[in-house]
Design an enzyme around this catalytic site. Structure first.
Site, PDB file in Angstrom:
ATOM      1  N   SER A 194       0.799  -1.223   0.000  1.00  0.00           N
ATOM      2  CA  SER A 194       0.000   0.000   0.000  1.00  0.00           C
ATOM      3  C   SER A 194       0.832   1.275   0.000  1.00  0.00           C
ATOM      4  O   SER A 194       0.280   2.370  -0.119  1.00  0.00           O
ATOM      5  CB  SER A 194      -0.913   0.019   1.232  1.00  0.00           C
ATOM      6  N   LYS A 195       2.159   1.151   0.124  1.00  0.00           N
ATOM      7  CA  LYS A 195       2.972   2.338   0.358  1.00  0.00           C
ATOM      8  C   LYS A 195       3.285   3.111  -0.920  1.00  0.00           C
ATOM      9  O   LYS A 195       3.098   2.633  -2.035  1.00  0.00           O
ATOM     10  CB  LYS A 195       4.269   1.937   1.065  1.00  0.00           C
TER      11      LYS A 195
END
Length: 378
Positions: A183-184
């Site tokens: 998700s980064k």
């Protein structure tokens, strides 16, 4: 609400579609047969390139950021039995990394506006067993948790490229950990990197993540205790091209956050939480919304998130305060601000902020529609 949803159009994909440069880099590693961090130059070259973007001279790549925090704590001198001050509003790994290091997390309260650690709360918790303070750069905003005489480890998992007061995330503490989880802002599915400005800390980090070896030492020379926590060349190949993409992506999210804040300005009970006043670059990994349930007919934020989902707007209820997390009950202490504000916080995730201005208007239109429905007399 029985009418058609506000939005039916798709949201941007995250991670973004792979580029030709990433495909070529992956195939080059595959064909080389040199896949490990110690087999070829890719991991070391990526570490150096990432460190350069922060202004830190040294970096070590790891399998993920959770073990990165563990390594950073060990490298700055945290020992079993020590205490590490951790903000109460953060991902659970900020605390579990402390436990992994054999230390005890002590929860500091947060500021009610930004949800970043309250420096006064952190300073009040410093005692004879304090081994470090963890500064969590929540949502892409840089936190200042510095306490004189106490090492600082930055949890910069959400802050790739963030700058505050002329200093980049990664240069505020003794060591800083960034995440490359799916998700980064930069991602290889998993992975992490630790940056530091101190040569001795770097040498300890390098040894700890490389089974206790010594820089320039022999392969089977292990003067210290360490673990094999190295990144692979495949991960480095996927990550390296993303360094060039990151600034434009941050600019896109920043524009969206500005537009969203303006669009929500006339909706009572819903607003975008601000960055600290001296922030030069908030990277908007998340836009943290403050949700006042009283203005929405008393409905909980979970009900609000569900109603927004029905309107085609994917939001997230976010963290609860670590001070009430059952798995961390042994370390619980009251953090009234974090507990209250966690119940009043809703996230707009990164992939939503990668959409255009019309999409931000959709978020506001849906919020207004939900509020009208929640406050309509029965």
């Amino acid at each position: 609400m029985t009418s058609s949803p506000v939005r039916t159009a798709p949201w941007p994909q995250w991670p973004p579609p792979a580029t030709d440069e990433q495909r070529e880099a992956l195939l080059a590693v595959l064909d080389s047969g040199r896949w490990g961090a110690t087999d070829g130059p890719q991991v070391a070259e990526f570490a150096a390139a990432f460190a350069k973007t922060t202004g830190a001279p040294y970096a070590v790549c790891t399998v993920n950021a959770t073990v990165g925090l563990f390594l950073a704590l060990r490298a700055v001198g945290v020992e079993p039995g020590d205490e590490v001050i951790v903000p109460a509003y953060t991902f659970v790994a900020s605390a579990t990394a402390v436990v992994l290091a054999g230390a005890r997390p002590v929860f500091a309260d947060v500021r009610p506006d930004t949800l970043l650690v309250d420096p006064d709360s952190a300073a009040a918790l410093v005692g004879p067993r304090t081994g470090a303070v963890m500064a969590v750069h929540l949502s892409g905003a840089v936190a200042d948790a510095g306490t004189p005489g106490v090492p600082v480890v930055e949890d910069a998992a959400q802050a790739h490229g963030a700058v505050r007061g002329g200093r980049a995330a990664g240069t505020w503490g003794d060591a800083a950990c960034f995440s490359f989880q799916s998700s980064k802002a930069m991602t290889a599915g998993e992975g992490g990197v630790i940056v530091t400005g101190d040569r001795a800390t770097y040498e300890r980090l390098w040894s700890l993540h490389n089974v206790g070896r010594k820089l320039d030492g022999a392969w089977y020379e292990h003067p210290g205790l360490g673990w094999n926590l190295r990144m692979t060349a495949f991960q480095a190949a996927v990550l390296r091209p993303q360094l060039a993409q990151l600034p434009a992506q941050i600019d896109r999210r920043t524009r969206s956050a500005v537009v969203l804040a303006q669009a929500l300005a006339d909706i009572e009970g819903l607003s975008v939480r601000p960055a600290p006043p001296d922030t030069e670059r908030h990277t908007w990994h998340l836009a943290l919304l403050r949700y006042d349930r009283a203005a929405f007919g008393g409905r909980t934020k979970e009900e609000f998130v569900a109603a927004m989902a029905a309107e085609g707007i994917p939001l997230d209820a976010g963290y609860r305060s670590l001070s009430v997390e059952p798995s961390l009950a042994a370390y619980a202490r009251p953090c009234p601000v974090a507990e209250a504000e966690a119940a009043a916080t809703v996230w707009v995730r990164q992939h939503v902020l990668m959409a255009d201005e019309d999409a931000m208007a959709d978020v506001a239109r849906a919020a207004r529609k939900v509020r009208d429905a929640f406050t309509r007399p029965v």
